[in-house]
Write a protein that holds these residues in place. Sequence first.
Motif, PDB file in Angstrom:
ATOM      1  N   GLN B 460      35.050  30.860  52.661  1.00 15.87           N
ATOM      2  CA  GLN B 460      36.215  31.704  52.339  1.00 15.87           C
ATOM      3  C   GLN B 460      35.720  33.047  51.799  1.00 15.87           C
ATOM      4  OE1 GLN B 460      39.301  29.821  50.032  1.00 15.87           O
ATOM      5  NE2 GLN B 460      40.768  31.228  50.958  1.00 15.87           N
ATOM      6  N   ALA B 461      36.409  34.121  52.213  1.00 16.03           N
ATOM      7  CA  ALA B 461      36.016  35.460  51.751  1.00 16.03           C
ATOM      8  C   ALA B 461      36.255  35.585  50.248  1.00 16.03           C
ATOM      9  CB  ALA B 461      36.822  36.509  52.497  1.00 16.03           C
ATOM     10  N   MET B 462      35.542  36.470  49.612  1.00 11.29           N
ATOM     11  CA  MET B 462      35.728  36.680  48.174  1.00 11.29           C
ATOM     12  C   MET B 462      37.104  37.308  47.948  1.00 11.29           C
ATOM     13  SD  MET B 462      31.965  38.141  47.302  1.00 11.29           S
ATOM     14  CE  MET B 462      32.135  38.280  45.540  1.00 11.29           C
ATOM     15  N   PRO B 463      37.776  36.996  46.819  1.00 10.67           N
ATOM     16  CA  PRO B 463      39.091  37.602  46.566  1.00 10.67           C
ATOM     17  C   PRO B 463      38.943  39.104  46.313  1.00 10.67           C
ATOM     18  CG  PRO B 463      38.348  36.353  44.659  1.00 10.67           C
ATOM     19  CD  PRO B 463      37.350  36.115  45.734  1.00 10.67           C
ATOM     20  N   LYS B 464      40.046  39.834  46.516  1.00  9.29           N
ATOM     21  CA  LYS B 464      40.003  41.292  46.332  1.00  9.29           C
ATOM     22  C   LYS B 464      39.696  41.643  44.888  1.00  9.29           C
ATOM     23  CE  LYS B 464      43.349  42.676  49.819  1.00  9.29           C
ATOM     24  NZ  LYS B 464      43.953  41.321  49.922  1.00  9.29           N
ATOM     25  N   GLU B 465      40.188  40.771  44.002  1.00 10.29           N
ATOM     26  CA  GLU B 465      40.060  41.050  42.575  1.00 10.29           C
ATOM     27  C   GLU B 465      39.461  39.818  41.915  1.00 10.29           C
ATOM     28  OE1 GLU B 465      43.326  43.039  39.579  1.00 10.29           O
ATOM     29  OE2 GLU B 465      43.850  41.178  40.591  1.00 10.29           O
ATOM     30  N   THR B 466      38.501  39.983  41.026  1.00  9.81           N
ATOM     31  CA  THR B 466      37.963  38.814  40.341  1.00  9.81           C
ATOM     32  C   THR B 466      38.884  38.473  39.178  1.00  9.81           C
ATOM     33  OG1 THR B 466      36.665  40.055  38.739  1.00  9.81           O
ATOM     34  CG2 THR B 466      35.610  39.576  40.856  1.00  9.81           C
ATOM     35  N   PHE B 467      38.681  37.266  38.609  1.00  5.61           N
ATOM     36  CA  PHE B 467      39.491  36.849  37.470  1.00  5.61           C
ATOM     37  C   PHE B 467      39.325  37.824  36.313  1.00  5.61           C
ATOM     38  CE2 PHE B 467      39.776  34.584  33.406  1.00  5.61           C
ATOM     39  CZ  PHE B 467      41.080  34.143  33.469  1.00  5.61           C
ATOM     40  N   ARG B 468      38.078  38.224  36.060  1.00  4.54           N
ATOM     41  CA  ARG B 468      37.818  39.166  34.956  1.00  4.54           C
ATOM     42  C   ARG B 468      38.587  40.476  35.164  1.00  4.54           C
ATOM     43  NH1 ARG B 468      33.156  38.608  31.756  1.00  4.54           N
ATOM     44  NH2 ARG B 468      32.109  36.618  32.088  1.00  4.54           N
ATOM     45  N   GLU B 469      38.547  40.987  36.399  1.00  5.25           N
ATOM     46  CA  GLU B 469      39.237  42.252  36.681  1.00  5.25           C
ATOM     47  C   GLU B 469      40.745  42.110  36.449  1.00  5.25           C
ATOM     48  OE1 GLU B 469      36.021  43.806  40.019  1.00  5.25           O
ATOM     49  OE2 GLU B 469      37.836  42.762  40.628  1.00  5.25           O
ATOM     50  N   TRP B 470      41.279  40.967  36.906  1.00  3.18           N
ATOM     51  CA  TRP B 470      42.708  40.719  36.734  1.00  3.18           C
ATOM     52  C   TRP B 470      43.063  40.645  35.254  1.00  3.18           C
ATOM     53  CZ3 TRP B 470      44.887  36.250  34.551  1.00  3.18           C
ATOM     54  CH2 TRP B 470      46.301  36.191  34.613  1.00  3.18           C
ATOM     55  N   TRP B 471      42.257  39.916  34.481  1.00  8.98           N
ATOM     56  CA  TRP B 471      42.488  39.724  33.054  1.00  8.98           C
ATOM     57  C   TRP B 471      42.460  41.053  32.311  1.00  8.98           C
ATOM     58  CZ3 TRP B 471      44.147  35.782  30.199  1.00  8.98           C
ATOM     59  CH2 TRP B 471      43.969  35.815  28.826  1.00  8.98           C
ATOM     60  N   GLU B 472      41.466  41.854  32.663  1.00 10.55           N
ATOM     61  CA  GLU B 472      41.332  43.136  31.969  1.00 10.55           C
ATOM     62  C   GLU B 472      42.490  44.067  32.291  1.00 10.55           C
ATOM     63  OE1 GLU B 472      37.410  44.041  33.162  1.00 10.55           O
ATOM     64  OE2 GLU B 472      36.567  42.631  31.714  1.00 10.55           O
ATOM     65  N   SER B 473      42.909  44.138  33.545  1.00 11.90           N
ATOM     66  CA  SER B 473      44.011  45.034  33.912  1.00 11.90           C
ATOM     67  C   SER B 473      45.325  44.525  33.315  1.00 11.90           C
ATOM     68  CB  SER B 473      44.127  45.159  35.432  1.00 11.90           C
ATOM     69  OG  SER B 473      44.481  43.905  35.970  1.00 11.90           O
ATOM     70  N   ARG B 474      45.483  43.212  33.180  1.00 15.65           N
ATOM     71  CA  ARG B 474      46.667  42.599  32.585  1.00 15.65           C
ATOM     72  C   ARG B 474      46.794  43.047  31.134  1.00 15.65           C
ATOM     73  NH1 ARG B 474      46.683  38.408  29.325  1.00 15.65           N
ATOM     74  NH2 ARG B 474      48.553  37.113  29.079  1.00 15.65           N
ATOM     75  N   GLY B 475      45.645  43.061  30.433  1.00 21.89           N
ATOM     76  CA  GLY B 475      45.627  43.469  29.029  1.00 21.89           C
ATOM     77  C   GLY B 475      46.120  44.901  28.877  1.00 21.89           C
TER      78      GLY B 475
END
Lengths: 223, 479
Positions: B460-475
């Motif tokens: 499976q291809a890597m996701p566009k956004e990693t969990f860390r990136e998502w978490w940081e932008s959410r903050g």
Amino acid sequence: MATEIVTNSAARAEVLRRICAAKGGASDEAGVRAAWAGVERGYRRKASLERQAVIELLEDRLRDYDAHVVRVGRGGIAVAVGEMLAKRGKRRMVVPVGIEAELLPAGFEFVVDEGLSASELDGFDGVMTGSTVAIAETGTVVLQNVAGQGKRAATLVPDYHLCVVRVEDVVETVPEAMDRLASTAELPTTFFSGPSATADIEMTRIKGVHGPRFLDVVLTGEL
Amino acid sequence: MSGAVLDPTTSPAFPMAAKAAMGDTQLRKNVRHATEVIQAKRARVVDEMPDWQQLREAGKQIRQHTMENLDFYLEEFERNCTRSGGVVHWARDAAEARQIVTALVKASGSDEVIKIKSMTTEEIHLNDALEAAGIRAYETDLAELIIQLGRDQPSHIVVPALHKNRQQIREIFQREMNLPELGEKPEDLADAARRFLREKFLRVKTGVSGANFLIAETGGVCIVESEGNGRMCLTLPETLITIAGIDKVLPRYQDLEVVLQLLPRSATGERMNPYNSIWTGVRAGDGPQTFHVVLMDNARTEILADEEGRQTLNCIRCGACQNACPVYRQTGGHAYGSVYAGPIGAILTPQLQEMHHAQSLPYASSLCGACYEVCPVKINIPEVLIHLRNKVVKQNGLNAESLAMKTMGMIFRSEARFRAAQRLGRMAEAPLVRKDGQGEGWIGWLPGILGGWTQVRDLQAMPKETFREWWESRGKNGN
């Protein structure tokens, strides 16, 4: 050439040297004996069933292996043997040295094996012997080279084997049988469990490949 | 694979050979059927035994104890066997063993021998050596006869012809025994073998056998079999030559009570084999009057010296691990490039080659542990497989794979490097990604050594956004 092989002590010394090097030294007798005695033997070494049940288990397991079994009192052996031979259409039987004459019915030819060749054995209708021990749990009968049981080839080459098993020689488990055999361990010994068989073709069990194709057991004696 | 000699020094690596075997649907069908039947029988007779685990434990301890004192027990066996009229020979390796046996056959005055099925003689390619010396060897076990007449190779330790079905066997017998009218029932085939071999049993004066067990206490030898061909070979000839690995010794006669319960139930699913023979030296008027035993090392001491690999020598050759192994069941035996196939072959073969050949075999396993579960003497095959993989890697030094692993380790140790690698990975994979119907990205092909992974599955291809990136932008967005 032969002498060269027999005196090949260099190989012997080298193999033993490698073993000692691999395990860091030679073993001493006292240590080995003590360590052997320390092996945990938590498995069953004694019978757990009543005698009657042990005999029934043997009968059941022998039949499971395609042996034909009859149960008779001590006096009825010759009659039972005669009936089985007649039913199988066997007339000319080989018997080992030392077989008890009262086991043999009249009306059949019994030839004592006093050194018959394999080809001569091949000419008989069957063989009749006694036995040393029988193991109920596995449906196994054990023969040794003693009076009444004879040499190994005699119970192998003929196509039919009739074996007399006395109930006092029946044990339940393999360890009990090994205990009984321990004092005669050096005799040529054959365990057989049913007639010769193979499962080499599509795992289908087929009776009788090279050994006897038919096995009858006369189980005798009172409990 | 038929005809090619199973020699680990020349056989192709397991993945190559397995790929070819996987394409043979008839072979896979035959192997699956045989292993299923035998496993079901084994399970039934093992379940009957309330003390099976205690027997396994005793079996393991007896074998361990024997290996720890192998020098003592071999010398004891030699002493007692010699006293009973046997002649004991020692062989350092396969070549020496072949030379001894060939010379003994010649000294017996015979130019033909009848043979009991023996993996040890297969291991050293004895039949070829005998043939080169002008001696004809007749295999007498039904399965070995099928293999010999079909110019084939064994594919299982206990049932070496399980890869052939009855039609294939019938064709071999029709051709080689000149029986055009032969029927196709298993009974017809067994009967043909009986007639074919009986004449040889009664005529040939020299027998060659392996050994299931050598008994140190008595100097006796034990052979376990089904058909009676073994009894024929070891009782009718004038001379008997038995060849055994030095690992086959048992301390005492009493120890048979353990192995004779473990072996038949594990091997063929029988409560006891139809025949067990035990003999000690020679006995006047009964059996061969000349008896030789060849004790062969052939790298077994090498295995003994490796503390973790040593348990391999505990094997009593029941083949239960083969029947239980998902890898063996798919590929059959020949892919292992050795007469010892399946899980036990995967650890035994490379070690018998002193780790110089068959290095792909420790990887021929999914480490599922089924082999360990069924082993009657509790050999921890998965543990040994991993140990041997380690040895292979150490021996091979730095290669692309180990280099990649080292780099991975370096990346995982630092957060900055890990983030950089994720960004880099997304860029690098872009040209390889294909979208499926649901819009998910998949990679069906990776270049270079990574290609091994995508040969049989998609990544499976890597996701566009990693969990860390998502978490940081959410903050930052405060939701």
